[in-house]
Scaffold this motif. Structure first.
Motif, PDB file in Angstrom:
ATOM      1  N   GLN A 154      -0.511   4.141  15.322  1.00 30.97           N
ATOM      2  CA  GLN A 154      -0.329   4.375  13.887  1.00 30.97           C
ATOM      3  C   GLN A 154       0.109   5.798  13.581  1.00 30.97           C
ATOM      4  OE1 GLN A 154      -3.790   3.165  11.669  1.00 30.97           O
ATOM      5  NE2 GLN A 154      -3.498   0.986  12.086  1.00 30.97           N
ATOM      6  N   ARG A 155      -0.475   6.754  14.281  1.00 32.54           N
ATOM      7  CA  ARG A 155      -0.140   8.149  13.956  1.00 32.54           C
ATOM      8  C   ARG A 155       1.302   8.486  14.289  1.00 32.54           C
ATOM      9  NH1 ARG A 155      -0.475  12.193  17.971  1.00 32.54           N
ATOM     10  NH2 ARG A 155      -1.057  11.479  20.054  1.00 32.54           N
ATOM     11  N   THR A 163       3.834   6.634  13.625  1.00 38.13           N
ATOM     12  CA  THR A 163       4.752   6.076  12.629  1.00 38.13           C
ATOM     13  C   THR A 163       4.961   7.001  11.441  1.00 38.13           C
ATOM     14  OG1 THR A 163       2.992   4.895  11.447  1.00 38.13           O
ATOM     15  CG2 THR A 163       4.048   3.729  13.282  1.00 38.13           C
ATOM     16  N   THR A 164       4.229   8.112  11.384  1.00 36.89           N
ATOM     17  CA  THR A 164       4.373   9.082  10.304  1.00 36.89           C
ATOM     18  C   THR A 164       5.464  10.089  10.650  1.00 36.89           C
ATOM     19  OG1 THR A 164       2.781  10.634  11.244  1.00 36.89           O
ATOM     20  CG2 THR A 164       1.902   8.855   9.856  1.00 36.89           C
ATOM     21  N   GLU A 205       5.187  13.224  10.877  1.00 36.39           N
ATOM     22  CA  GLU A 205       4.610  14.194  11.813  1.00 36.39           C
ATOM     23  C   GLU A 205       4.522  13.600  13.209  1.00 36.39           C
ATOM     24  OE1 GLU A 205       3.681  14.973   7.708  1.00 36.39           O
ATOM     25  OE2 GLU A 205       3.196  13.208   8.949  1.00 36.39           O
ATOM     26  N   THR A 240      10.163  -0.646   5.674  1.00 33.30           N
ATOM     27  CA  THR A 240       9.346   0.559   5.574  1.00 33.30           C
ATOM     28  C   THR A 240      10.256   1.778   5.701  1.00 33.30           C
ATOM     29  OG1 THR A 240       8.957   0.796   7.950  1.00 33.30           O
ATOM     30  CG2 THR A 240       7.490  -0.701   6.738  1.00 33.30           C
ATOM     31  N   ASP A 261      12.723   7.768   8.631  1.00 33.64           N
ATOM     32  CA  ASP A 261      11.909   8.877   9.147  1.00 33.64           C
ATOM     33  C   ASP A 261      12.252   9.180  10.599  1.00 33.64           C
ATOM     34  OD1 ASP A 261      10.639   9.023   6.700  1.00 33.64           O
ATOM     35  OD2 ASP A 261       8.884   7.859   7.331  1.00 33.64           O
TER      36      ASP A 261
END
Length: 332
Positions: A219-220, A222-223, A225, A257, A262
């Motif tokens: 999950q982290r 996909t940001t 950062e 999304t 991104d």
């Protein structure tokens, strides 16, 4: 001057385990058909044998993809091991030498969904990475366009715990075959779900793909950062496709999304997985009926992802992806 070979469009068709919707996966027949059906890359899952050879299998457990369970001479090899925290019972490639593996034959992993593939059980050998590279060379010459290779290190930490690190033999073979550096002889992507494995492969100077599932551990990434962190060790991401376009509660495709935008902002390509044409795998609203083996509205799914800006797709049905790409590019 020799005639320059035509380059494929920017949207890459990655033949997932070959044309695995039409032939048992990870066989030379499947890889060949994937290329002939328009695939740009042969996608390969790599596991190790007891004597350190790299072979193509979906997992270290080979009981579901070979006829080993029916071979009485290997009955005592059945056991239970723990792979990435999960107990698995079966037969494992790392308990067999390459010579023993070569006596086995491939079987269809999804016989209920692909009964036509199951009719080919027992026909094909288990290929080595060397044989797959040889095939890519042959197809490149015959088809007049580059057929790349797209290997995945499968459970690399688990293999390392056995003293069978996947990266050194992979690096050695790609160097030997000229598949390294900024301009490899054939197009190459290397992929893994484990960042440490990709870091070990950076010396080859070929594009690296960080695979991303839907579990919490990804999950982290996909940001924005997290994607910036990925860009420090890879050049692309391979997300599970619902991370790009989720399926709605009503069973249709939702709005994309921000992942593609991104990732591109971070300088990363996006190759989502896995596109399959059977009703069994499609969102409910794209199915053609109740028969899980029948094809549904796969073209609509490809079009939605192409429109979302992905750079390529992992597909079990290369011909369907090729035709969908042709239609999409003609309308662009």
């Amino acid at each position: 001057m020799p005639k320059k070979k035509p380059q494929p469009p920017h949207l890459k068709i990655i033949s997932h385990r070959g044309a695995s919707g039409h032939r048992p996966e990870h066989t030379l027949a499947s890889y060949e058909l994937g290329a002939r059906y328009g695939g740009d890359f042969i996608e390969v899952d790599l596991v190790a044998t007891a004597d350190g050879h790299l072979i193509a299998r979906h997992e270290p457990e080979i009981g579901q993809t070979t006829d080993v369970a029916s071979r009485p001479e290997f009955a005592d090899r059945r056991r239970t091991v723990t792979i990435d925290g999960r107990e698995v019972t079966g037969f494992f490639a790392h308990d067999f030498t390459l010579a023993e593996i070569k006596t086995l034959r491939a079987v269809e992993r999804l016989p209920d969904v692909r009964p036509y593939n199951a009719e080919l059980n027992g026909r094909y050998e288990i290929p080595t990475l060397e044989e797959i590279v040889d095939l890519a060379d042959e197809l490149t010459r015959e088809l007049g366009r580059p057929i790349g290779v797209y290997p995945e290190t499968k459970h690399p930490s688990y293999h390392a715990s056995l003293g069978l690190d996947l990266e050194p033999p992979l690096i050695a073979l790609l160097r030997e075959r000229g598949l390294h550096g900024p301009e490899p002889r054939l197009p190459v992507f290397l992929q893994s779900f484990e960042a440490d494995s990709l870091r070990k492969l950076q010396e080859l100077e070929v594009p690296l793909v960080f695979l991303m599932g839907t579990g919490e551990q990804w999950q982290r990434y996909t940001t924005p950062e997290g994607l910036a962190e990925v860009a420090s060790f890879a050049q692309a991401i391979g997300p599970e496709k619902s991370l790009v376009i989720p399926v709605t509660e009503e069973g249709g495709l939702g709005e994309p999304t921000s992942l593609v935008a991104d990732a591109h902002e971070a300088g990363l390509l996006v190759h989502p997985y896995t596109f399959r044409s059977e009703n069994h795998f499609l969102p409910p609203k794209l199915r053609s009926g109740d028969d899980p083996t029948a094809y549904g509205s796969f073209a609509a799914e490809y079009e939605a992802f192409f429109a979302a800006g992905v750079d390529g797709v992992f597909t079990d049905h290369s011909r369907h992806a090729f035709l969908a790409r042709e239609m999409f590019l003609a309308q662009a």
